[in-house]
Design a protein around this motif. Structure first.
Motif, mmCIF file in Angstrom:
data_model
loop_
_atom_site.group_PDB
_atom_site.id
_atom_site.type_symbol
_atom_site.label_atom_id
_atom_site.label_comp_id
_atom_site.label_asym_id
_atom_site.label_seq_id
_atom_site.Cartn_x
_atom_site.Cartn_y
_atom_site.Cartn_z
ATOM 1 N N VAL A 24 -2.200 11.804 -3.308
ATOM 2 C CA VAL A 24 -1.767 10.412 -3.168
ATOM 3 C C VAL A 24 -0.378 10.264 -3.777
ATOM 4 O O VAL A 24 -0.116 10.754 -4.882
ATOM 5 C CB VAL A 24 -2.739 9.440 -3.871
ATOM 6 C CG1 VAL A 24 -2.162 8.023 -3.887
ATOM 7 C CG2 VAL A 24 -4.098 9.439 -3.181
ATOM 8 N N ASP A 25 0.502 9.582 -3.054
ATOM 9 C CA ASP A 25 1.825 9.232 -3.565
ATOM 10 C C ASP A 25 1.856 7.740 -3.881
ATOM 11 O O ASP A 25 1.470 6.921 -3.049
ATOM 12 C CB ASP A 25 2.921 9.548 -2.538
ATOM 13 C CG ASP A 25 3.146 11.043 -2.376
ATOM 14 O OD1 ASP A 25 2.735 11.805 -3.280
ATOM 15 O OD2 ASP A 25 3.720 11.450 -1.349
ATOM 16 N N LEU A 26 2.318 7.408 -5.084
ATOM 17 C CA LEU A 26 2.502 6.023 -5.500
ATOM 18 C C LEU A 26 3.990 5.733 -5.570
ATOM 19 O O LEU A 26 4.773 6.559 -6.064
ATOM 20 C CB LEU A 26 1.892 5.781 -6.879
ATOM 21 C CG LEU A 26 0.379 5.945 -7.042
ATOM 22 C CD1 LEU A 26 0.014 5.822 -8.518
ATOM 23 C CD2 LEU A 26 -0.359 4.895 -6.230
ATOM 24 N N MET A 111 13.254 3.858 2.289
ATOM 25 C CA MET A 111 12.967 3.525 0.895
ATOM 26 C C MET A 111 12.243 4.666 0.204
ATOM 27 O O MET A 111 12.551 5.021 -0.939
ATOM 28 C CB MET A 111 12.130 2.251 0.827
ATOM 29 C CG MET A 111 12.868 0.978 1.197
ATOM 30 S SD MET A 111 11.737 -0.433 1.197
ATOM 31 C CE MET A 111 12.907 -1.803 1.204
ATOM 32 N N ALA A 112 11.242 5.240 0.897
ATOM 33 C CA ALA A 112 10.484 6.353 0.317
ATOM 34 C C ALA A 112 11.390 7.553 0.049
ATOM 35 O O ALA A 112 11.257 8.224 -0.983
ATOM 36 C CB ALA A 112 9.331 6.734 1.248
ATOM 37 N N SER A 113 12.319 7.807 0.944
ATOM 38 C CA SER A 113 13.210 8.960 0.771
ATOM 39 C C SER A 113 14.192 8.769 -0.381
ATOM 40 O O SER A 113 14.651 9.748 -0.980
ATOM 41 C CB SER A 113 13.983 9.219 2.070
ATOM 42 O OG SER A 113 14.943 8.189 2.311
ATOM 43 N N ARG A 114 14.505 7.519 -0.704
ATOM 44 C CA ARG A 114 15.438 7.235 -1.807
ATOM 45 C C ARG A 114 14.740 7.187 -3.171
ATOM 46 O O ARG A 114 15.400 7.152 -4.207
ATOM 47 C CB ARG A 114 16.153 5.897 -1.563
ATOM 48 C CG ARG A 114 17.159 5.930 -0.427
ATOM 49 C CD ARG A 114 17.953 4.646 -0.349
ATOM 50 N NE ARG A 114 17.175 3.516 0.126
ATOM 51 C CZ ARG A 114 17.053 3.166 1.408
ATOM 52 N NH1 ARG A 114 17.621 3.902 2.341
ATOM 53 N NH2 ARG A 114 16.338 2.109 1.753
ATOM 54 N N ALA A 115 13.426 7.139 -3.166
ATOM 55 C CA ALA A 115 12.681 7.030 -4.420
ATOM 56 C C ALA A 115 12.734 8.342 -5.199
ATOM 57 O O ALA A 115 12.783 9.433 -4.629
ATOM 58 C CB ALA A 115 11.228 6.646 -4.131
ATOM 59 N N ALA A 116 12.735 8.224 -6.523
ATOM 60 C CA ALA A 116 12.833 9.388 -7.407
ATOM 61 C C ALA A 116 11.454 9.757 -7.957
ATOM 62 O O ALA A 116 10.700 8.888 -8.394
ATOM 63 C CB ALA A 116 13.780 9.087 -8.562
ATOM 64 N N ASN A 121 0.957 15.194 -11.352
ATOM 65 C CA ASN A 121 -0.172 15.813 -12.037
ATOM 66 C C ASN A 121 -1.316 15.922 -11.048
ATOM 67 O O ASN A 121 -1.787 14.906 -10.514
ATOM 68 C CB ASN A 121 -0.593 14.989 -13.251
ATOM 69 C CG ASN A 121 -1.719 15.642 -14.045
ATOM 70 O OD1 ASN A 121 -2.112 16.780 -13.781
ATOM 71 N ND2 ASN A 121 -2.248 14.922 -15.027
ATOM 72 N N GLY A 122 -1.736 17.124 -10.774
ATOM 73 C CA GLY A 122 -2.818 17.316 -9.822
ATOM 74 C C GLY A 122 -2.473 16.762 -8.454
ATOM 75 O O GLY A 122 -1.454 17.124 -7.862
ATOM 76 N N ASN A 123 -3.312 15.851 -7.965
ATOM 77 C CA ASN A 123 -3.104 15.281 -6.625
ATOM 78 C C ASN A 123 -2.244 14.022 -6.633
ATOM 79 O O ASN A 123 -2.040 13.422 -5.576
ATOM 80 C CB ASN A 123 -4.465 14.936 -5.999
ATOM 81 C CG ASN A 123 -5.233 16.172 -5.564
ATOM 82 O OD1 ASN A 123 -4.644 17.124 -5.052
ATOM 83 N ND2 ASN A 123 -6.539 16.172 -5.765
ATOM 84 N N LEU A 124 -1.756 13.634 -7.808
ATOM 85 C CA LEU A 124 -1.036 12.356 -7.911
ATOM 86 C C LEU A 124 0.445 12.568 -8.159
ATOM 87 O O LEU A 124 0.850 13.361 -9.031
ATOM 88 C CB LEU A 124 -1.618 11.514 -9.056
ATOM 89 C CG LEU A 124 -1.054 10.100 -9.213
ATOM 90 C CD1 LEU A 124 -1.475 9.228 -8.033
ATOM 91 C CD2 LEU A 124 -1.534 9.478 -10.523
ATOM 92 N N ARG A 125 1.252 11.848 -7.383
ATOM 93 C CA ARG A 125 2.699 11.803 -7.624
ATOM 94 C C ARG A 125 3.133 10.342 -7.723
ATOM 95 O O ARG A 125 2.682 9.500 -6.947
ATOM 96 C CB ARG A 125 3.479 12.488 -6.500
ATOM 97 C CG ARG A 125 3.218 13.979 -6.383
ATOM 98 C CD ARG A 125 4.241 14.670 -5.483
ATOM 99 N NE ARG A 125 4.269 14.100 -4.133
ATOM 100 C CZ ARG A 125 5.123 14.483 -3.187
ATOM 101 N NH1 ARG A 125 6.029 15.431 -3.448
ATOM 102 N NH2 ARG A 125 5.073 13.951 -1.985
ATOM 103 N N LEU A 126 4.013 10.075 -8.686
ATOM 104 C CA LEU A 126 4.553 8.731 -8.870
ATOM 105 C C LEU A 126 6.061 8.767 -8.649
ATOM 106 O O LEU A 126 6.770 9.553 -9.276
ATOM 107 C CB LEU A 126 4.259 8.223 -10.286
ATOM 108 C CG LEU A 126 4.906 6.881 -10.664
ATOM 109 C CD1 LEU A 126 4.272 5.742 -9.875
ATOM 110 C CD2 LEU A 126 4.778 6.624 -12.163
#
Length: 233
Positions: A24-26, A111-116, A121-126
């Protein structure tokens, strides 16, 4: 309760990562994202966007498992298509959105491509959104401090006006044309009350005027009124 320690956000992400069975990407917007940029010292809530119902359900269910409860949105969210607002007894509050942060405005591929990337951790990206995109999202909210936050982003040169104008065109091309009147209002308030320089303001105002003129003409056509009989300005 204000969140002023980025370590508290990291701790919450660790909790959430422990619940994720799939990737999951947040995407963080609002005050939390501004904290990563160094343009805000604290935030009352964490605004998160996920892309798609599957990711939304996974995050929403995990937050519930972690002790978060849904609460009713307040008046400051009148323009927002808020998927849910969740709160926990330790003071954390999360505004969670599925793709769209307003009834029409959404987190686009640009917007998603510009996000840093800020956490993994594991399956999670913020990810935290760029200053330009934070300003765009804040054009649709009426919460305390939104005007000041926008002014801060501009004053710290964290807004790329070419990106703002390009994103406006993307949103309009996807049928989100009414939003042009909202961002025009917000930018005019910033220019008039805070004295910030907005090089694209004339272009945005012209686009808003064109939208309103087209909307008025459409209403007249539907009503069957002869436009020549209407009073002239």
């Amino acid at each position: 309760m204000m969140i002023s320690d980025s370590g508290r956000m990291t701790g919450l992400m660790d909790e959430l990562a422990g619940c994720m069975d799939s990737e999951v990407d947040l995407y963080m917007i609002g005050g939390g994202a501004m904290m990563f940029l160094g343009s805000k010292a604290a935030t009352k809530d964490i605004d998160l966007v996920v892309l798609g119902s599957e990711a939304y359900d996974a995050v929403h269910n995990s937050l519930k498992d972690l002790g978060f409860e849904s609460i009713r949105p307040g008046a400051g969210y009148s323009r927002m298509n808020l998927s849910d607002m969740l709160e926990r007894k330790d003071g954390f509050r999360i505004d969670l959105f599925d793709t769209r942060v307003c009834s029409k405005l959404k987190l686009t591929e640009g917007m998603a491509s510009r996000a840093a990337l800020r956490y993994q951790n594991g399956n999670l990206r913020l990810f935290s959104c760029s200053g330009s995109d934070i300003l765009i999202f804040k054009s649709i909210t009426e919460r305390d401090g939104d005007i000041e936050d926008c002014g801060r982003l501009i004053e710290l040169n964290q807004v790329d006006w070419d990106i703002v104008l390009s994103e406006v065109m993307v949103q309009i091309s996807e049928g989100n044309d009414v939003w042009i009147t909202w961002i025009a209002d917000r930018l005019n308030v910033l220019s008039e009350t805070m004295g910030v320089s907005i090089p694209v303001l004339k272009t945005i105002d012209r686009m808003a005027d064109e939208y309103l003129a087209a909307w008025e003409n459409e209403l007249i056509e539907r009503s069957g009124i002869d436009p020549d009989t209407l009073p002239k300005e």
